[in-house]
Design an enzyme around this catalytic site. Structure first.
Site, PDB file in Angstrom:
ATOM      1  N   HIS A  46       0.878  -1.169   0.000  1.00 51.80           N
ATOM      2  CA  HIS A  46       0.000   0.000   0.000  1.00 51.80           C
ATOM      3  C   HIS A  46       0.911   1.213   0.000  1.00 51.80           C
ATOM      4  CE1 HIS A  46      -3.733   2.215   0.675  1.00 51.80           C
ATOM      5  NE2 HIS A  46      -2.954   3.072   1.317  1.00 51.80           N
ATOM      6  N   CYS A  47       0.799   2.033  -1.017  1.00 52.20           N
ATOM      7  CA  CYS A  47       1.688   3.177  -1.197  1.00 52.20           C
ATOM      8  C   CYS A  47       1.021   4.446  -0.675  1.00 52.20           C
ATOM      9  CB  CYS A  47       2.050   3.332  -2.667  1.00 52.20           C
ATOM     10  SG  CYS A  47       3.154   4.703  -2.963  1.00 52.20           S
ATOM     11  N   ALA A  48       1.706   5.140   0.223  1.00 49.48           N
ATOM     12  CA  ALA A  48       1.173   6.385   0.768  1.00 49.48           C
ATOM     13  C   ALA A  48       1.256   7.519  -0.253  1.00 49.48           C
ATOM     14  CB  ALA A  48       1.935   6.760   2.026  1.00 49.48           C
ATOM     15  N   ASN A  91      -3.004   4.341  -2.506  1.00 47.38           N
ATOM     16  CA  ASN A  91      -3.653   3.200  -3.127  1.00 47.38           C
ATOM     17  C   ASN A  91      -2.726   2.000  -3.014  1.00 47.38           C
ATOM     18  OD1 ASN A  91      -5.580   1.777  -4.452  1.00 47.38           O
ATOM     19  ND2 ASN A  91      -5.407   2.866  -6.393  1.00 47.38           N
TER      20      ASN A  91
END
Length: 128
Positions: A41-43, A47
């Site tokens: 999960h990329c900040a 998403n």
């Protein structure tokens, strides 16, 4: 005949969603849904990175790297121009560790000190 051989991947069901999960999929606690081929999960993009957007995420990273390099090179060029315009690269200072005069261009540390000192002095003059 199909019952004789075990499945290559055992069937897994997501405990949260209740759907069948393909291999390498995980339920993301931040997004709230299962992601096929879940990477992380990329900040930055807020998403999950998975099978649907992995190429777009790699393009995003490459563009960010290119822009960072471009900005760094542009900053170096501008600073180099300012230093040469003021004649700082030809100025000399006394290096007491070896007992000789050296040019400012041979010491990045001295160049940075000059830039910071010049900035502080020019700010002080404007305030008075």
């Amino acid at each position: 005949m199909a019952g004789e051989f075990p499945e290559l991947w055992p069937r897994k069901v997501c405990r949260t969603c209740g759907f069948d999960r393909p291999p390498r999929s995980k339920h993301c606690s931040m997004c709230g849904f299962c992601v096929a081929r879940h990477d992380h999960h990329c900040a930055w993009i807020n998403n999950c990175v998975g099978i649907g957007n992995q190429r777009a995420f790699m393009a995003f990273l490459l563009i960010n790297i290119a822009m960072t390099l471009y900005g760094s090179l542009l900053g170096i060029a501008v600073l180099g121009g300012e230093l040469s315009r003021h004649g700082v690269l030809r100025r000399k200072y006394m290096d007491w560790t070896v007992g000789e005069a050296r040019t400012m261009s041979s010491s990045p540390k001295r160049l940075l000190q000059w830039l910071l000192l010049r900035r502080c002095l020019s700010r002080g003059r404007r305030q008075q």
